[in-house]
Design a protein around this motif. Structure first.
Motif, PDB file in Angstrom:
ATOM      1  N   MET A 124       0.845  -1.196   0.000  1.00 46.45           N
ATOM      2  CA  MET A 124       0.000   0.000   0.000  1.00 46.45           C
ATOM      3  C   MET A 124       0.878   1.243   0.000  1.00 46.45           C
ATOM      4  N   LYS A 125       0.623   2.166  -0.922  1.00 48.48           N
ATOM      5  CA  LYS A 125       1.298   3.452  -0.956  1.00 48.48           C
ATOM      6  C   LYS A 125       0.260   4.543  -0.752  1.00 48.48           C
ATOM      7  N   LYS A 126       0.391   5.275   0.349  1.00 46.27           N
ATOM      8  CA  LYS A 126      -0.508   6.386   0.637  1.00 46.27           C
ATOM      9  C   LYS A 126       0.291   7.520   1.265  1.00 46.27           C
ATOM     10  N   LEU A 127      -0.150   8.736   1.032  1.00 45.43           N
ATOM     11  CA  LEU A 127       0.519   9.905   1.593  1.00 45.43           C
ATOM     12  C   LEU A 127      -0.020  10.164   2.996  1.00 45.43           C
ATOM     13  N   ILE A 128       0.408   9.327   3.937  1.00 49.18           N
ATOM     14  CA  ILE A 128      -0.053   9.414   5.313  1.00 49.18           C
ATOM     15  C   ILE A 128       1.135   9.262   6.258  1.00 49.18           C
ATOM     16  N   ASN A 129       0.871   9.548   7.521  1.00 50.36           N
ATOM     17  CA  ASN A 129       1.842   9.283   8.574  1.00 50.36           C
ATOM     18  C   ASN A 129       1.424   7.999   9.282  1.00 50.36           C
ATOM     19  N   ASP A 130       0.625   8.125  10.329  1.00 49.24           N
ATOM     20  CA  ASP A 130       0.073   6.966  11.020  1.00 49.24           C
ATOM     21  C   ASP A 130      -1.372   6.766  10.551  1.00 49.24           C
ATOM     22  N   PRO A 131      -1.759   5.537  10.136  1.00 46.79           N
ATOM     23  CA  PRO A 131      -3.143   5.327   9.695  1.00 46.79           C
ATOM     24  C   PRO A 131      -4.190   5.764  10.719  1.00 46.79           C
ATOM     25  N   GLU A 132      -3.856   5.719  11.987  1.00 47.48           N
ATOM     26  CA  GLU A 132      -4.809   6.091  13.025  1.00 47.48           C
ATOM     27  C   GLU A 132      -5.032   7.603  13.097  1.00 47.48           C
ATOM     28  N   ASP A 133      -4.120   8.378  12.496  1.00 42.41           N
ATOM     29  CA  ASP A 133      -4.193   9.838  12.604  1.00 42.41           C
ATOM     30  C   ASP A 133      -4.680  10.512  11.329  1.00 42.41           C
ATOM     31  N   VAL A 134      -5.077   9.738  10.336  1.00 38.66           N
ATOM     32  CA  VAL A 134      -5.410  10.301   9.024  1.00 38.66           C
ATOM     33  C   VAL A 134      -6.504  11.357   9.118  1.00 38.66           C
ATOM     34  N   VAL A 135      -7.594  11.069   9.808  1.00 36.45           N
ATOM     35  CA  VAL A 135      -8.742  11.982   9.818  1.00 36.45           C
ATOM     36  C   VAL A 135      -8.390  13.296  10.512  1.00 36.45           C
ATOM     37  N   VAL A 136      -7.803  13.218  11.699  1.00 38.31           N
ATOM     38  CA  VAL A 136      -7.469  14.440  12.439  1.00 38.31           C
ATOM     39  C   VAL A 136      -6.458  15.279  11.665  1.00 38.31           C
ATOM     40  N   GLU A 137      -5.458  14.641  11.074  1.00 36.55           N
ATOM     41  CA  GLU A 137      -4.457  15.406  10.340  1.00 36.55           C
ATOM     42  C   GLU A 137      -5.051  16.026   9.072  1.00 36.55           C
ATOM     43  N   ALA A 138      -5.979  15.333   8.434  1.00 35.81           N
ATOM     44  CA  ALA A 138      -6.661  15.921   7.268  1.00 35.81           C
ATOM     45  C   ALA A 138      -7.519  17.114   7.693  1.00 35.81           C
ATOM     46  N   LEU A 139      -8.220  16.993   8.816  1.00 31.72           N
ATOM     47  CA  LEU A 139      -9.017  18.111   9.318  1.00 31.72           C
ATOM     48  C   LEU A 139      -8.132  19.297   9.665  1.00 31.72           C
ATOM     49  N   ARG A 140      -6.974  19.025  10.233  1.00 34.99           N
ATOM     50  CA  ARG A 140      -6.036  20.107  10.530  1.00 34.99           C
ATOM     51  C   ARG A 140      -5.611  20.796   9.228  1.00 34.99           C
ATOM     52  N   GLY A 141      -5.429  20.019   8.175  1.00 38.61           N
ATOM     53  CA  GLY A 141      -5.083  20.587   6.879  1.00 38.61           C
ATOM     54  C   GLY A 141      -6.201  21.435   6.303  1.00 38.61           C
ATOM     55  N   MET A 142      -7.451  20.987   6.459  1.00 35.29           N
ATOM     56  CA  MET A 142      -8.584  21.787   5.986  1.00 35.29           C
ATOM     57  C   MET A 142      -8.643  23.126   6.700  1.00 35.29           C
ATOM     58  N   ALA A 143      -8.428  23.110   8.011  1.00 30.90           N
ATOM     59  CA  ALA A 143      -8.451  24.353   8.784  1.00 30.90           C
ATOM     60  C   ALA A 143      -7.358  25.299   8.316  1.00 30.90           C
ATOM     61  N   ALA A 144      -6.181  24.746   8.025  1.00 28.65           N
ATOM     62  CA  ALA A 144      -5.071  25.578   7.579  1.00 28.65           C
ATOM     63  C   ALA A 144      -5.292  26.108   6.168  1.00 28.65           C
ATOM     64  N   ALA A 145      -5.943  25.330   5.319  1.00 25.05           N
ATOM     65  CA  ALA A 145      -6.144  25.715   3.917  1.00 25.05           C
ATOM     66  C   ALA A 145      -7.278  26.710   3.728  1.00 25.05           C
ATOM     67  N   HIS A 146      -8.257  26.705   4.618  1.00 21.18           N
ATOM     68  CA  HIS A 146      -9.461  27.531   4.429  1.00 21.18           C
ATOM     69  C   HIS A 146      -9.803  28.338   5.684  1.00 21.18           C
ATOM     70  N   PRO A 147      -8.858  29.097   6.219  1.00 16.64           N
ATOM     71  CA  PRO A 147      -9.131  29.827   7.471  1.00 16.64           C
ATOM     72  C   PRO A 147     -10.177  30.917   7.323  1.00 16.64           C
ATOM     73  N   ASP A 148     -10.392  31.428   6.105  1.00 13.67           N
ATOM     74  CA  ASP A 148     -11.379  32.486   5.904  1.00 13.67           C
ATOM     75  C   ASP A 148     -12.805  31.947   5.844  1.00 13.67           C
ATOM     76  N   HIS A 149     -12.946  30.629   5.662  1.00 13.27           N
ATOM     77  CA  HIS A 149     -14.272  30.050   5.476  1.00 13.27           C
ATOM     78  C   HIS A 149     -14.685  29.092   6.594  1.00 13.27           C
ATOM     79  N   LEU A 150     -13.712  28.419   7.189  1.00 14.31           N
ATOM     80  CA  LEU A 150     -14.025  27.327   8.112  1.00 14.31           C
ATOM     81  C   LEU A 150     -13.361  27.515   9.462  1.00 14.31           C
ATOM     82  N   ARG A 151     -13.960  26.896  10.454  1.00 12.87           N
ATOM     83  CA  ARG A 151     -13.268  26.625  11.705  1.00 12.87           C
ATOM     84  C   ARG A 151     -13.495  25.154  12.033  1.00 12.87           C
ATOM     85  N   VAL A 152     -12.521  24.525  12.627  1.00 14.51           N
ATOM     86  CA  VAL A 152     -12.567  23.081  12.833  1.00 14.51           C
ATOM     87  C   VAL A 152     -12.339  22.750  14.298  1.00 14.51           C
TER      88      VAL A 152
END
Length: 334
Positions: free
Chosen positions: A1-29
């Motif tokens: 399996m090749k995926k751009l992840i760190n720990d499989p258990e942290d995928v969702v939280v780290e993706a949400l952190r990325g959404m917050a960083a990418a869209h600070p004018d529109h979202l809060r997480v």
């Protein structure tokens, strides 16, 4: 399996952190509860819209939080329902005094947990909650995850249309009725050319031969109607559109919105090629495509495949579809 992840258990939280960083004018997480909010929620006097489900279907649902769509989205683990506490927190946070609509795909865990959250919101805070359950998939009546039809592509269209109505200040009961109307006016069906790999599993969910595809696949990789020999795009489009038209509520002369949705691993050139085949079929049936949407909007990780959704339109639905929307995953007119 090749995926751009760190720990499989942290995928969702780290993706949400990325959404917050990418869209600070529109979202809060809220990373602790895994809830994405539009930045200005709650909007006083506006019906709040809350949806959610398992992660892995991005941009649905978090990518549809913002002006003209959702006020909040609850993110479960990959292909796993959020829990009632998440939904309760979201419902309370977006209530602007006009009540809250829950938009729920027909998967057993989602339905059960949103129902519990609605009861909790009423008992604890007196928030008026209405619920619409989407069930537009014509492929199978019951599946591994559902009792009845699955909720798929119509969910995206419903969130956009109902979101526009909420921005107009329409009351909760009217918006709930509108959501029911949209759900009842749309039908969907999909296919898969490959499986997907859930990060925590580390292996494909199922196996497909190079010369076959799965007709009627679910968005979690659950089985569809049957496996068939691989065919041309024209033949595949026919196998998707025909069952939809057989079941689509529509009167002669009514136009449709045609939605070709990529499952995550299908390039846009193939999606547009398939849209051309879909509209050709509809034109031969004397069905006008008044509005369209093509792209990756409700995905299944990296699955190759797509779905087709047709929604019967009227003047009100067209106006609401055309209304401004400004979210990470869908944006026009704003």
């Amino acid at each position: 399996m090749k995926k751009l992840i760190n720990d499989p258990e942290d995928v969702v939280v780290e993706a949400l952190r990325g959404m917050a960083a990418a869209h600070p004018d529109h979202l809060r997480v809220d990373l602790e509860k895994k809830v994405i909010y539009r930045k200005d929620a709650p909007v006083r006097g506006k019906v709040g819209l809350v949806s959610g489900g398992g992660s892995g279907h991005e941009p649905m649902h978090g990518g549809f939080v913002g002006l003209g769509m959702l006020d909040a989205a609850c993110a479960g683990e990959v292909f796993t329902s959020p829990v009632p506490d998440q939904m309760m927190a979201a419902t309370t946070a977006v209530d602007g005094g006009a009540g809250v609509l829950h938009i729920v795909k027909n998967y057993t865990g989602d339905v059960m947990n949103f129902e519990m959250a609605a009861e909790m919101a009423d008992a604890d805070s007196g928030i008026q909650v209405r619920t619409v359950v989407t069930n537009d998939d014509v492929a199978v009546k019951d599946s591994l995850y559902t009792a009845g039809r699955r909720g798929v592509g119509v969910t995206v269209l419903l969130e956009k249309i109902v979101g526009a109505a909420a921005e107009q200040g329409r009351p909760l009961e009217e918006i709930a009725d509108l959501a029911t109307k949209v759900n009842e006016s749309g039908r969907s069906m999909g296919l898969a050319l490959t499986s997907c790999t859930v990060p925590s599993a580390g292996k494909p969910t199922f196996e497909l031969g190079d010369d076959e595809f799965e007709l009627g696949i679910g968005i979690h990789g659950e089985p569809g109607r049957e496996r068939r020999p691989m065919a041309s795009a024209r033949e595949l489009a026919q196998q998707l559109v025909e069952p939809i038209l057989e079941d689509l509520p529509r009167k002669d002369g009514q136009p449709v919105l045609a939605f070709v949705n990529g499952m995550g691993g299908t390039p846009l050139i193939e999606q547009y090629l398939m849209f051309n085949e879909v509209q050709t079929i509809l034109a031969k049936a004397d069905i006008q495509v008044a509005r369209s949407l093509v792209g990756n909007y409700i995905t299944s990780l990296e699955m190759a495949g797509l779905s087709v959704t047709l929604l019967t339109l009227d003047d009100d639905l067209i106006g609401l579809w055309d209304a401004p929307v400004n979210t990470p995953g869908l944006r026009w007119g704003a």
